[in-house]
Motif scaffolding. Sequence first.
Motif, PDB file in Angstrom:
ATOM      1  N   VAL A 331       0.837  -1.208   0.000  1.00  9.59           N
ATOM      2  CA  VAL A 331       0.000   0.000   0.000  1.00  9.59           C
ATOM      3  C   VAL A 331       0.867   1.251   0.000  1.00  9.59           C
ATOM      4  CG1 VAL A 331      -1.649   1.340   1.350  1.00  9.59           C
ATOM      5  CG2 VAL A 331      -1.981  -1.109   1.077  1.00  9.59           C
ATOM      6  N   GLN A 332       1.919   1.256   0.811  1.00  7.49           N
ATOM      7  CA  GLN A 332       2.814   2.408   0.881  1.00  7.49           C
ATOM      8  C   GLN A 332       3.500   2.646  -0.466  1.00  7.49           C
ATOM      9  OE1 GLN A 332       3.000   4.324   3.500  1.00  7.49           O
ATOM     10  NE2 GLN A 332       4.716   5.664   2.965  1.00  7.49           N
ATOM     11  N   VAL A 333       3.973   1.585  -1.094  1.00  4.61           N
ATOM     12  CA  VAL A 333       4.653   1.712  -2.390  1.00  4.61           C
ATOM     13  C   VAL A 333       3.693   2.201  -3.464  1.00  4.61           C
ATOM     14  CG1 VAL A 333       5.778   0.410  -4.245  1.00  4.61           C
ATOM     15  CG2 VAL A 333       6.428   0.007  -1.858  1.00  4.61           C
ATOM     16  N   VAL A 334       2.490   1.640  -3.490  1.00  2.24           N
ATOM     17  CA  VAL A 334       1.492   2.059  -4.480  1.00  2.24           C
ATOM     18  C   VAL A 334       1.156   3.538  -4.309  1.00  2.24           C
ATOM     19  CG1 VAL A 334      -0.913   1.782  -5.188  1.00  2.24           C
ATOM     20  CG2 VAL A 334       0.520  -0.228  -4.819  1.00  2.24           C
ATOM     21  N   LEU A 335       1.024   3.973  -3.068  1.00  2.00           N
ATOM     22  CA  LEU A 335       0.726   5.382  -2.815  1.00  2.00           C
ATOM     23  C   LEU A 335       1.829   6.287  -3.349  1.00  2.00           C
ATOM     24  CD1 LEU A 335      -0.683   5.372   0.846  1.00  2.00           C
ATOM     25  CD2 LEU A 335      -1.947   5.929  -1.225  1.00  2.00           C
ATOM     26  N   VAL A 336       3.053   5.980  -2.971  1.00  2.74           N
ATOM     27  CA  VAL A 336       4.178   6.871  -3.284  1.00  2.74           C
ATOM     28  C   VAL A 336       4.567   6.786  -4.755  1.00  2.74           C
ATOM     29  CG1 VAL A 336       6.606   7.346  -2.793  1.00  2.74           C
ATOM     30  CG2 VAL A 336       5.050   6.769  -0.930  1.00  2.74           C
ATOM     31  N   ALA A 337       4.571   5.578  -5.309  1.00  2.00           N
ATOM     32  CA  ALA A 337       5.090   5.395  -6.664  1.00  2.00           C
ATOM     33  C   ALA A 337       4.038   5.585  -7.756  1.00  2.00           C
ATOM     34  CB  ALA A 337       5.715   4.001  -6.797  1.00  2.00           C
ATOM     35  N   LEU A 338       2.768   5.352  -7.445  1.00  2.00           N
ATOM     36  CA  LEU A 338       1.743   5.393  -8.484  1.00  2.00           C
ATOM     37  C   LEU A 338       0.693   6.474  -8.268  1.00  2.00           C
ATOM     38  CD1 LEU A 338       1.149   1.552  -8.982  1.00  2.00           C
ATOM     39  CD2 LEU A 338       2.583   3.076 -10.345  1.00  2.00           C
ATOM     40  N   ILE A 339       0.030   6.426  -7.101  1.00  2.00           N
ATOM     41  CA  ILE A 339      -1.118   7.315  -6.888  1.00  2.00           C
ATOM     42  C   ILE A 339      -0.689   8.778  -6.767  1.00  2.00           C
ATOM     43  CG2 ILE A 339      -3.001   7.877  -5.316  1.00  2.00           C
ATOM     44  CD1 ILE A 339      -3.312   4.919  -4.753  1.00  2.00           C
ATOM     45  N   PHE A 340       0.319   9.055  -5.962  1.00  2.00           N
ATOM     46  CA  PHE A 340       0.730  10.453  -5.772  1.00  2.00           C
ATOM     47  C   PHE A 340       1.176  11.108  -7.081  1.00  2.00           C
ATOM     48  CE2 PHE A 340       1.808   9.811  -0.988  1.00  2.00           C
ATOM     49  CZ  PHE A 340       0.460   9.685  -0.737  1.00  2.00           C
ATOM     50  N   PRO A 341       2.066  10.469  -7.864  1.00  2.00           N
ATOM     51  CA  PRO A 341       2.444  11.099  -9.141  1.00  2.00           C
ATOM     52  C   PRO A 341       1.263  11.248 -10.101  1.00  2.00           C
ATOM     53  CG  PRO A 341       4.035   9.390  -8.539  1.00  2.00           C
ATOM     54  CD  PRO A 341       2.870   9.257  -7.605  1.00  2.00           C
ATOM     55  N   ALA A 342       0.371  10.255 -10.128  1.00  2.00           N
ATOM     56  CA  ALA A 342      -0.761  10.313 -11.065  1.00  2.00           C
ATOM     57  C   ALA A 342      -1.682  11.486 -10.771  1.00  2.00           C
ATOM     58  CB  ALA A 342      -1.541   8.998 -11.009  1.00  2.00           C
ATOM     59  N   PHE A 343      -1.839  11.833  -9.499  1.00  2.00           N
ATOM     60  CA  PHE A 343      -2.739  12.924  -9.115  1.00  2.00           C
ATOM     61  C   PHE A 343      -1.989  14.186  -8.708  1.00  2.00           C
ATOM     62  CE2 PHE A 343      -5.306   9.106  -8.677  1.00  2.00           C
ATOM     63  CZ  PHE A 343      -6.529   9.507  -9.201  1.00  2.00           C
ATOM     64  N   HIS A 344      -0.702  14.241  -9.025  1.00  2.00           N
ATOM     65  CA  HIS A 344       0.135  15.423  -8.783  1.00  2.00           C
ATOM     66  C   HIS A 344       0.133  15.833  -7.306  1.00  2.00           C
ATOM     67  CE1 HIS A 344       0.306  15.784 -13.135  1.00  2.00           C
ATOM     68  NE2 HIS A 344      -1.014  15.770 -13.177  1.00  2.00           N
ATOM     69  N   ILE A 345       0.252  14.831  -6.460  1.00  2.00           N
ATOM     70  CA  ILE A 345       0.325  15.073  -5.013  1.00  2.00           C
ATOM     71  C   ILE A 345       1.795  15.167  -4.617  1.00  2.00           C
ATOM     72  CG2 ILE A 345      -0.195  14.124  -2.733  1.00  2.00           C
ATOM     73  CD1 ILE A 345      -2.598  12.706  -4.028  1.00  2.00           C
ATOM     74  N   ALA A 346       2.183  16.287  -4.051  1.00  2.00           N
ATOM     75  CA  ALA A 346       3.579  16.502  -3.686  1.00  2.00           C
ATOM     76  C   ALA A 346       3.937  15.681  -2.456  1.00  2.00           C
ATOM     77  CB  ALA A 346       3.821  17.982  -3.407  1.00  2.00           C
ATOM     78  N   PRO A 347       5.136  15.091  -2.416  1.00  2.00           N
ATOM     79  CA  PRO A 347       5.537  14.310  -1.235  1.00  2.00           C
ATOM     80  C   PRO A 347       5.746  15.216  -0.026  1.00  2.00           C
ATOM     81  CG  PRO A 347       7.385  14.557  -2.746  1.00  2.00           C
ATOM     82  CD  PRO A 347       6.177  15.106  -3.454  1.00  2.00           C
ATOM     83  N   GLY A 348       5.564  14.656   1.154  1.00  2.00           N
ATOM     84  CA  GLY A 348       5.819  15.410   2.378  1.00  2.00           C
ATOM     85  C   GLY A 348       7.304  15.670   2.578  1.00  2.00           C
ATOM     86  N   GLY A 349       7.636  16.707   3.313  1.00  2.00           N
ATOM     87  CA  GLY A 349       9.037  17.064   3.539  1.00  2.00           C
ATOM     88  C   GLY A 349       9.702  16.212   4.599  1.00  2.00           C
ATOM     89  N   LYS A 350      11.026  16.344   4.679  1.00  2.00           N
ATOM     90  CA  LYS A 350      11.823  15.579   5.635  1.00  2.00           C
ATOM     91  C   LYS A 350      11.955  16.284   6.975  1.00  2.00           C
ATOM     92  CE  LYS A 350      14.655  13.502   1.984  1.00  2.00           C
ATOM     93  NZ  LYS A 350      16.016  13.327   1.422  1.00  2.00           N
ATOM     94  N   GLN A 351      11.452  17.515   7.069  1.00  2.00           N
ATOM     95  CA  GLN A 351      11.705  18.310   8.259  1.00  2.00           C
ATOM     96  C   GLN A 351      11.087  17.717   9.518  1.00  2.00           C
ATOM     97  OE1 GLN A 351       9.862  19.273   5.695  1.00  2.00           O
ATOM     98  NE2 GLN A 351       7.845  19.964   6.424  1.00  2.00           N
ATOM     99  N   GLU A 352       9.984  16.965   9.365  1.00  2.00           N
ATOM    100  CA  GLU A 352       9.320  16.416  10.540  1.00  2.00           C
ATOM    101  C   GLU A 352      10.200  15.401  11.261  1.00  2.00           C
ATOM    102  OE1 GLU A 352       6.519  17.491  11.749  1.00  2.00           O
ATOM    103  OE2 GLU A 352       6.087  18.852  10.085  1.00  2.00           O
ATOM    104  N   MET A 353      10.885  14.531  10.516  1.00  2.00           N
ATOM    105  CA  MET A 353      11.701  13.505  11.164  1.00  2.00           C
ATOM    106  C   MET A 353      13.087  14.004  11.530  1.00  2.00           C
ATOM    107  SD  MET A 353      12.343  10.996   7.917  1.00  2.00           S
ATOM    108  CE  MET A 353      12.882  11.619   6.317  1.00  2.00           C
ATOM    109  N   LEU A 354      13.412  15.238  11.154  1.00  2.00           N
ATOM    110  CA  LEU A 354      14.728  15.799  11.480  1.00  2.00           C
ATOM    111  C   LEU A 354      14.641  16.896  12.527  1.00  2.00           C
ATOM    112  CD1 LEU A 354      16.194  16.047   7.859  1.00  2.00           C
ATOM    113  CD2 LEU A 354      16.851  14.415   9.626  1.00  2.00           C
ATOM    114  N   VAL A 355      13.498  17.033  13.166  1.00  2.00           N
ATOM    115  CA  VAL A 355      13.311  18.159  14.074  1.00  2.00           C
ATOM    116  C   VAL A 355      14.263  18.105  15.261  1.00  2.00           C
ATOM    117  CG1 VAL A 355      11.457  17.013  15.374  1.00  2.00           C
ATOM    118  CG2 VAL A 355      11.586  19.507  15.334  1.00  2.00           C
ATOM    119  N   VAL A 356      14.565  16.909  15.781  1.00  2.00           N
ATOM    120  CA  VAL A 356      15.476  16.820  16.934  1.00  2.00           C
ATOM    121  C   VAL A 356      16.886  17.284  16.554  1.00  2.00           C
ATOM    122  CG1 VAL A 356      16.563  15.281  18.604  1.00  2.00           C
ATOM    123  CG2 VAL A 356      14.121  15.070  18.128  1.00  2.00           C
ATOM    124  N   PRO A 357      17.523  16.772  15.465  1.00  2.00           N
ATOM    125  CA  PRO A 357      18.829  17.314  15.068  1.00  2.00           C
ATOM    126  C   PRO A 357      18.788  18.812  14.774  1.00  2.00           C
ATOM    127  CG  PRO A 357      18.418  15.245  13.948  1.00  2.00           C
ATOM    128  CD  PRO A 357      17.148  15.608  14.641  1.00  2.00           C
TER     129      PRO A 357
END
Length: 602
Positions: A331-357
């Motif tokens: 499901v995760q792969v289908v979302l990121v590799a197929l559905i998001f590009p097909a509907f022009h959905i921009a990926p989320g940023g990396k800032q959320e998981m880097l907030v501590v550093p």
Amino acid sequence: MGKRITLQRVSCLVLGLLLGLIAALSEAVAVDNAIQFNMRLPFHILFYAALGIAFIHFGRKAVLHVVSGTARGRGDVDSDIDDAAATADGAHTTTSHLRGCFSRIQRAIRAMLCNTTRKGFITSWAVLWLAWVPYIILLYPGIIWFDTLTQLLQMHGLPNVISSGQITDHHPVFDSLIFNAFVQLGNVMHSGNFGVFLYTLVQSLVTTCAVTCMLKTWYNAGASLSLLTWLYVIIALVPFIPIFSIGMVKDSLFIPVFLLFFTHCSLIICKKIKLSKWLVYAVIFESILMVLTKKTGIYIIALTAVIALLAIHGKQIKALMAGILASAVLVQVVLVALIFPAFHIAPGGKQEMLVVPFMQAARVVTTVSNVDPDFKKAVTDLLGDDVASRYVQFNGDYIKGNSWNSEKQAHLQAFMQQWTRGITLYPKAYLEAWLGMESSWFTLPHTQLPQEWKNAYLMQVYAEGTTFDASSQQFEEFARAADLGLSNNDKRFARLLQDIILWINGTALGSTLFSRALWTTWITVLLFSFVFVSWGNKRQRLTYGVAIIPFIVSYLFLWVTSNSGSIEAMRYAMSVVFGIPVVLCLLSVLVQERETVKRACE
């Protein structure tokens, strides 16, 4: 036997000391903005250490008493109550009357939970939902959180804090679709506000249904009836639980799915439930919904499945865990590799998981004199030259920002290299930065802070989220609420409810019972002391530990949140809060099983 008892005591002593140490250091950072090695610090460490040891010691006794309740006969539902009522004969009339009312209520709840028929389930579900109805009425049309409004604006192509109108994966798109569907349905039928009300009704029904399923499942597995009764009452009456659960926010969608997934996985791993076709389908479906409703869901599923595959014996369990993992990853792969590009959905940023550093590096640049030039350049290149002026120790949102771009990506590698060097160069600043963000998870409310800061250490409610005030200057996004069909509401009842809850929280008893640290870290450590120390041999303890991995991962995510004291941080805590009943029920099943074996040996 004596060796095991000694090990338990030493382990509890160590856990209590660690709990007290981190609480004392967190308080030092919260009050003094730094860990200052003065005469006061050792006394605070000793005080919290003693408090932590006492909490673990007496908490274990209390938990053991609760989870082993009604152990002498599951069919004897009324005996304890009748005994209690009988002792009231010579008591004061008012006391006797109150005790009798409580006994009748307790008897009714136990009877509902014991009834395993469809009628018993519907009755239990309906009564729990009716207990939440006053909040639904008082908070009409419903609560919309800030992030939710951002999601709705994106679905309508309107500018928001994250994008100029493009849909992004910063928040789960599946959640955004559900929220938008209800608001749009409301606009068709009457108004956007009516759509929020419809969502509130449906969400309250779904969550109370999931809670009822959880309690009934654990009853069938052999959990203590007394424990289940208390859990039912707490979930029905503790205000912050229903108020959060009925809100239009992504975490409220995730909670019922997480509750059922955690329940089923823990029972399957501990082999306390029979694997059937419907259960396999249910767990796989729950795992898929966890991926869709919350971005951390994939990590919870992956860690649970992988560790179970490595540590748990049994072909059926291994096959199921492999199926869960494969479904979630697919499901995760289908979302990121197929559905998001097909509907022009921009990926989320990396800032959320880097907030501590980010926050650790920002604190070094802000508070440390003679910072290494290469370190400072790497930090300012990524976070900006004004990083020191934006640094606020208890909130990482001002440093991490809301978006990610190619320029930040270009500077990330150099930043991470310098941040890694900083672990040995600036360990104190790194520790202070982390504790500054996460202090509310560890330290208890204290009188040295003003009341508005003290609220950051309590389980708050967001009742005032019922208003969608277009004139609000607090957040620019609320000025666009009218574009979504949302209109301003009379929030007098919501504000009154919020003020009453804050007043209760502000009392000595309320600040203890509704401490954010108590409901997250302190109870979690207490439960860990049972699972990893008290029961069985190493193989059994490993099995029980694997069974509560969804809870462990949910708790550890608190350690990397951008803040711990805001109302938004309550979203992160609720997965832990709803995980506590599942762990208690698992402990209850283990206690009942142990008592049964002991009686059989006698």
